[in-house]
Design an enzyme around this catalytic site. Sequence first.
Site, PDB file in Angstrom:
ATOM      1  N   LYS A   1      -4.837  36.478  -5.690  1.00 15.64           N
ATOM      2  CA  LYS A   1      -6.086  37.163  -5.374  1.00 15.64           C
ATOM      3  C   LYS A   1      -6.312  37.185  -3.850  1.00 15.64           C
ATOM      4  O   LYS A   1      -5.566  37.817  -3.146  1.00 15.64           O
ATOM      5  CB  LYS A   1      -7.241  36.503  -6.125  1.00 15.64           C
TER       6      LYS A   1
ATOM      7  N   TYR B   1     -12.531  30.897 -16.706  1.00 13.46           N
ATOM      8  CA  TYR B   1     -11.526  31.969 -16.639  1.00 13.46           C
ATOM      9  C   TYR B   1     -10.723  32.018 -17.948  1.00 13.46           C
ATOM     10  O   TYR B   1     -10.347  30.969 -18.494  1.00 13.46           O
ATOM     11  CB  TYR B   1     -10.608  31.699 -15.438  1.00 13.46           C
TER      12      TYR B   1
HETATM   13  C1  LIG Z   1      -6.509  35.281 -11.726  1.00 10.72           C
HETATM   14  C2  LIG Z   1      -7.160  33.977 -11.910  1.00 10.72           C
HETATM   15  C3  LIG Z   1      -6.450  32.863 -12.379  1.00 10.72           C
HETATM   16  C4  LIG Z   1      -5.011  32.953 -12.800  1.00 10.72           C
HETATM   17  O1  LIG Z   1      -4.187  33.318 -11.749  1.00 10.72           O
HETATM   18  P1  LIG Z   1      -2.762  34.038 -11.962  1.00 10.72           P
HETATM   19  O2  LIG Z   1      -2.227  34.112 -10.579  1.00 10.72           O
HETATM   20  O3  LIG Z   1      -3.026  35.351 -12.606  1.00 10.72           O
HETATM   21  O4  LIG Z   1      -1.971  33.158 -12.865  1.00 10.72           O
HETATM   22  C5  LIG Z   1      -7.120  31.657 -12.503  1.00 10.72           C
HETATM   23  N1  LIG Z   1      -8.422  31.554 -12.191  1.00 10.72           N
HETATM   24  C6  LIG Z   1      -9.146  32.594 -11.739  1.00 10.72           C
HETATM   25  C7  LIG Z   1     -10.578  32.395 -11.411  1.00 10.72           C
HETATM   26  C8  LIG Z   1      -8.544  33.845 -11.590  1.00 10.72           C
HETATM   27  O5  LIG Z   1      -9.257  34.883 -11.162  1.00 10.72           O
END
Ligand SMILES: *Cc1c(COP(=O)(O)O)cnc(C)c1O
Length: 398
Positions: free
Chosen positions: A210, A113
């Site tokens: 997410k 990521y």
């Molecule tokens: C979005 C995401 C992150 C970071 O998360 P945030 O809540 O935006 O800080 C880390 N790893 C993956 C795989 C992601 O999709």
Amino acid sequence: MADRPGIGTRAVHTPPAPTPAQAPLGLAVWRTAAWAFGSAQEYSDLLNGRMAGYSYSRIANPTTDAFGTAVASLEDVTGEALGWACASGMAAVTTTIIALAGGGHVIAPREVYGGTYGLLDVLGPRLGLTVSWVDARDPDAVAAAVTPDTRLVWGEVLANPTIAVADLPALAAVAHAAGVPLAVDATFASPVVCRPLEHGVDVVVHSATKYLGGHGDVTAGVVVARPELLHEIATVGITMGPSLSPDDAFLAHRGLATLPLRVRQQCATATALAAALAEHPAVVKVEHPSLPGTADHDLARKLFDDGLYGAMLTVTVPGGTDGAAAYCDAAGLALIASSLGSHHTKLTPVATTTHRQLSAEALARAGIAGGAVRISCGLEDTEDVVADLVGALRAVSR
Ligand SMILES: *Cc1c(COP(=O)(O)O)cnc(C)c1O
């Protein structure tokens, strides 16, 4: 008059809110920065660990604790693991890596990521971190990268944007043979699809922004591990300070009740969409573990819950980055937006957005074509999503 406090005093020292004897069905939001003690002794006892309780919300808050504990209970049916909730997925990633590997060597997948890449590559030197970037699909390459300084092996259950499935038991075997923990970012999978602790992983991190939150209205993160490791990570987190606000913990926690229903529906749409796109003559490539005849499919069948392959897929359309843009623009229902995992179906033209920092050579090495479009399936009706995203292919069909 003298024995009656003034209105300023009465406004500050209001009568206390009732403490109900009954448990509320909704999660109580403890919107306070600090707690008051009955005596100086109690304050000292609590800070010195002689008494349980709360003192200051950067250190701990009952609402954020409830969220961390709830995610731990989803990840670990044995009830042994603990969870630490924090302000973002990147807070979970940075805290875990600094706590477990600061000053040492980390082995991480090349296609990690973007935020994690930034931490390790850009900030890494300032934190005394050295990194070996490896092909995580090759456990032998991971084993070959181990040095006497190695402190941590990092992985991702599902990679972005290739949706490659990590061989968690093989990675765990390599990490444990080197005497170090394996931490994985399980954001793309969610505990509904895969619970990495069941496959030998030591630490699981999520961007709760997410799937866990699920409605695109909160930024949050969480780390889950067995008590000793979690304690080590949370202690560093308390010092660094990325605490989650109780209001955001409430929103993230509320997402959990519908997580299994949402994710199963989103996965079903992704599987139907992958099949429909894969048989379309205009499509160059579809990446989703539901598609049979691939190593990812076999691994997913071994590691994921029955019939679930995640709700993220990547379609490569012809015409390079222009083709990807035309495809996204032609979609109607699906939104062109960052983030993933929420109720909305979302499109990301990969090469010009999330992976824009990669050189053409690095993109090619990671197997990412200009025409790659990442799709996060939402909660719209499956037929509508399929119709929209198969229909949008007209923009790139000759
Ligand atoms: C979005 C995401 C992150 C970071 O998360 P945030 O809540 O935006 O800080 C880390 N790893 C993956 C795989 C992601 O999709």
